[in-house]
Each structure stands twice: as C-alpha cells, then as structure tokens.
Write a protein that holds these residues in place. Structure first.
Motif, PDB file in Angstrom:
ATOM      1  N   THR A 118       0.809  -1.223   0.000  1.00 36.12           N
ATOM      2  CA  THR A 118       0.000   0.000   0.000  1.00 36.12           C
ATOM      3  C   THR A 118       0.837   1.265   0.000  1.00 36.12           C
ATOM      4  O   THR A 118       0.329   2.338  -0.316  1.00 36.12           O
ATOM      5  N   SER A 121      -0.572   4.279   1.891  1.00 37.06           N
ATOM      6  CA  SER A 121      -1.666   5.091   1.357  1.00 37.06           C
ATOM      7  C   SER A 121      -3.026   4.534   1.785  1.00 37.06           C
ATOM      8  O   SER A 121      -3.355   3.391   1.461  1.00 37.06           O
ATOM      9  N   PRO A 122      -3.839   5.326   2.497  1.00 39.98           N
ATOM     10  CA  PRO A 122      -5.184   4.854   2.872  1.00 39.98           C
ATOM     11  C   PRO A 122      -6.034   4.517   1.652  1.00 39.98           C
ATOM     12  O   PRO A 122      -6.799   3.546   1.664  1.00 39.98           O
ATOM     13  N   GLU A 123      -5.903   5.323   0.591  1.00 39.26           N
ATOM     14  CA  GLU A 123      -6.697   5.083  -0.617  1.00 39.26           C
ATOM     15  C   GLU A 123      -6.320   3.746  -1.259  1.00 39.26           C
ATOM     16  O   GLU A 123      -7.185   2.987  -1.693  1.00 39.26           O
ATOM     17  N   GLU A 125      -5.022   1.189   0.256  1.00 38.25           N
ATOM     18  CA  GLU A 125      -5.486   0.119   1.133  1.00 38.25           C
ATOM     19  C   GLU A 125      -6.930  -0.253   0.804  1.00 38.25           C
ATOM     20  O   GLU A 125      -7.275  -1.435   0.667  1.00 38.25           O
ATOM     21  N   LEU A 126      -7.787   0.747   0.638  1.00 39.00           N
ATOM     22  CA  LEU A 126      -9.190   0.495   0.295  1.00 39.00           C
ATOM     23  C   LEU A 126      -9.322  -0.124  -1.097  1.00 39.00           C
ATOM     24  O   LEU A 126     -10.155  -1.006  -1.323  1.00 39.00           O
ATOM     25  N   ASP A 149      -7.993   7.856  11.096  1.00 42.72           N
ATOM     26  CA  ASP A 149      -8.870   8.813  10.432  1.00 42.72           C
ATOM     27  C   ASP A 149     -10.273   8.225  10.473  1.00 42.72           C
ATOM     28  O   ASP A 149     -10.481   7.084  10.038  1.00 42.72           O
ATOM     29  N   ASP A 151     -13.129   8.731   8.881  1.00 41.98           N
ATOM     30  CA  ASP A 151     -13.767   8.340   7.622  1.00 41.98           C
ATOM     31  C   ASP A 151     -13.108   7.095   7.034  1.00 41.98           C
ATOM     32  O   ASP A 151     -13.786   6.173   6.567  1.00 41.98           O
ATOM     33  N   HIS A 152     -11.787   7.079   7.056  1.00 44.21           N
ATOM     34  CA  HIS A 152     -11.080   5.909   6.517  1.00 44.21           C
ATOM     35  C   HIS A 152     -11.363   4.677   7.371  1.00 44.21           C
ATOM     36  O   HIS A 152     -11.586   3.585   6.835  1.00 44.21           O
ATOM     37  N   ALA A 155     -14.683   3.294   6.478  1.00 44.81           N
ATOM     38  CA  ALA A 155     -14.664   2.644   5.162  1.00 44.81           C
ATOM     39  C   ALA A 155     -13.997   1.277   5.234  1.00 44.81           C
ATOM     40  O   ALA A 155     -14.473   0.310   4.631  1.00 44.81           O
ATOM     41  N   VAL A 156     -12.901   1.177   5.979  1.00 43.66           N
ATOM     42  CA  VAL A 156     -12.220  -0.107   6.136  1.00 43.66           C
ATOM     43  C   VAL A 156     -13.117  -1.101   6.858  1.00 43.66           C
ATOM     44  O   VAL A 156     -13.223  -2.265   6.463  1.00 43.66           O
TER      45      VAL A 156
END
Length: 363
Positions: A118, A121-123, A125-126, A149, A151-152, A155-156
């Motif tokens: 990843t 990067s959180p993005e 990861e998703l 975070d 929001d993250h 989402a996870v």
C-alpha cells in the motif's frame, strides 16, 4: 488434447466429485485416496481451472496480504511467515508431511498469496480490499498499524464486514481490533506496554533527559508507542518536555534528521528512544557524526528487534516483537487451521531486549 477432471477421476479410479474435493481442499478425503488423486494429477499434468472453480465456490484460491512497505523488514518478515502457512496441507513448514512428488508441483487445497504493497496510502489500502473482494479471496490479512482517520476507519470496517459476509476470513496482524467489524480476528502488538518498559529501563539507569523520535502522527503504532513512553515518564515523575519529541517517518533518514533536531533543541540529552530499529540506525549515525559516543555520551534504544539490531555496533537495546511467530499464527488463522483466540482478539507480547547501546549516563 486438454486433460479434464473426468480424466483424472478415471486414472485415480475415483468419482469426479472426489477429485474436486481433493483439488479444492474443502472436504476431508482419506489420505490414500488423496495421494492417488494427486498422483493422477501429476501424471496427466492436469491444471485446475481457477476462474471456473471460484465461480462455483464461495471463495477463490487467492489470499491477500496487505503491507505498508514490503522492503521494510518489519513487514517482509510477517508477510513471509504468513505465506509459509497458506500453501495448503503441504505448504506450511509447521504442517509438512512426507509426500511423493511426481512430475510437476502438487495441487490440492493450496492458496495463491498476493502481497499488496500500500505504500502507507489509505486510498490504496481500500482499493486493494475492493479488488480482493471482487476476486472472492479466501482470506485477507492486514498487517501493521492502522490509519487514525474516522472516515477511513469507517470505510475499512465496511469493507472487512463485506469480505467476512462473503466467506472471506479476515485477520489483522499487528493491528488493533476493529469494533465495527468483529468478524475480523485481531492479533495486536503490545506497543504501549513495550514502549513503557523501554523508557522505564532508561529511567532506571538514571536518564532524565530523554529524546523521543516517533513515527507518522496518523498511525496507531505511533500513538501507542508514544503513549507507552509518556506513561513511563509519568510513572517516574519525569517531565514530558514537548521539545524532546520529534515526529518523522519510519526510516533511517528520519532518524538521522530527527536526532540532529533533538540535539539542537537540547544538547544535554543523555538518551534517544527511536520509533523503530531502522530509525535508531539513523539516530546512531547522527550521534557519531556529531562526535558523540554511544552509549558513553548518549544511549540509544529502538523497537521491533529486527534482524540487524544485534549486529550493529554497539548492539541495539530494543523491544522484541515476535514478527515471524505472529505472522505464522495469522496465516494459520486465515486458513482456518487454528481456532481463533477468545473473543477474536489476542495481544502479542513485546519483550525488552537489553544490549550494549544503553548504559547509565555519565555523572
């Protein structure tokens, strides 16, 4: 001519259903029957149709291993240990049995491990979680700290729930539990306790002016290790001076630059605690370049006990995390070969390892 499953069944003198059970590893089959089927597979050079098989099954042969940076030994060690446990009955070092191999490789219950890098990067990861969901992954293992975070995190949690609902086993290795996704098994490292023991050791040696180089602020690992450091200071009545803490990345360059900044802020420092062993290497280099002796002038301590820690000069005092053992445990859980811990959560211990890089400060 293409070899079919029926051809394998005829050669092994079993039903096509039995061949399918052996190849998919989803149903118990007698050892002698399994051996006969696998021998027929090897002799005929039969290749299982993976896409067709995954359409017929709830999950595929794919296992996803998410890491921040595969070049970092912290993640590489865990990923290697996880992979060693997911290769089916004959793929795990801890489950190997003598077997006769004819011609090419074996087939039967094996899984294909895909390491997803990843880059922190959180993005990304998703994105990887979404791709693994589309591929009907048999299991997903997320390693290392989580991004703090809201929001993250939400989402996870949603992705993990959907994966679990589709039949994918989800394991967190070195990551805190996700209350919103209780289906995910969590093997969480005792980062806070390890940090407290490490700084407590330095205080016990007589250090009071201790610099701390921490990791990225948004990571759970960073916060927990820093909280352990602060807990030790508070327990011993030592002032937590903000100027003695510098945030950086989990790499050598960050350790080097942060140490120079700490010395600029407080030249009287007698010890430096680094966020991990790689950061500690940078700290040692900066101290040497500044003409300071380790540990005579400044003690240095790290975290993780990576393989190089014992070989540097002086050998590094650190906190040992059993990365290979935790990774192997996560791999067995991901494959359903071991019962989950009570409540689906287990704390992996962090043990203080004393070496030559720390000593009492000079009077």
């Amino acid at each position: 001519m293409t070899v079919t499953l029926a051809d394998v069944a005829a050669r092994a003198q079993v039903s096509p259903a039995t061949v399918s059970r052996v190849l998919n590893g989803n149903y118990p089959v007698a050892a002698s029957t399994r051996e006969r089927v696998l021998q027929a597979v090897d002799e005929l050079d039969y290749v299982l149709n993976g896409p067709a098989s995954s359409l017929a099954a709830a999950t595929s042969d794919l296992v996803g291993i998410l890491v921040n940076d595969i070049a970092d030994p912290f993640f590489g060690i865990m990923a290697s240990a996880i992979q060693s446990e997911i290769g089916g009955p004959f793929g795990s070092a801890s489950h190997q049995q003598p077997s006769k191999v004819i011609g090419g490789g074996r087939a039967g219950g094996e899984r294909l491990a895909v390491v997803c890098n990843t880059g922190g990067s959180p993005e990304r990861e998703l994105t990887y979680l979404t791709l693994l969901q589309r591929q009907r992954a048999a299991a997903v293992v997320l390693t290392g700290g989580a991004v703090e975070d809201a929001d993250h995190g939400a989402a996870v949690a949603t992705k993990l729930r959907k994966l679990a609902e589709a039949g994918t086993r989800v394991v967190l290795c070195g990551r805190p539990p996700v209350p919103e996704a209780p289906e995910a098994i969590a093997l969480t490292f005792d980062n806070r306790g390890g940090g407290q023991r490490l700084t407590g050791h330095l205080i016990g040696l007589g250090h009071r002016r201790i610099g701390y180089i921490t990791g990225p602020e948004e990571r759970t690992t960073t916060r927990h290790r820093l909280e352990g450091h602060q807990d030790a200071l508070a327990a011993h009545g030592v002032e937590d001076d903000p100027k003695r803490t510098v945030h950086g990345s989990y790499d050598r360059r960050s350790g080097y630059e942060a140490t120079l900044e700490l010395l600029r802020r407080d030249p009287s420092l007698t010890a430096v605690v680094a966020a991990n062993d790689t950061v500690a290497l940078g700290a040692c280099a900066a101290l040497r370049d500044a003409g300071l002796d380790i540990p005579g002038d400044v003690s240095v301590a790290g975290f993780d006990d990576l393989p190089f820690s014992i070989d540097v000069v002086p050998a590094l005092t650190t906190v040992r995390l059993p990365l290979a053992e935790a990774g192997a445990w996560a791999g067995r859980l991901a494959m359903g070969r071991e019962e989950p811990p009570p409540g689906g959560i287990a704390v992996v211990p962090a043990d203080l390892t004393l070496r030559a890089s720390t000593a009492a400060p000079r009077s």
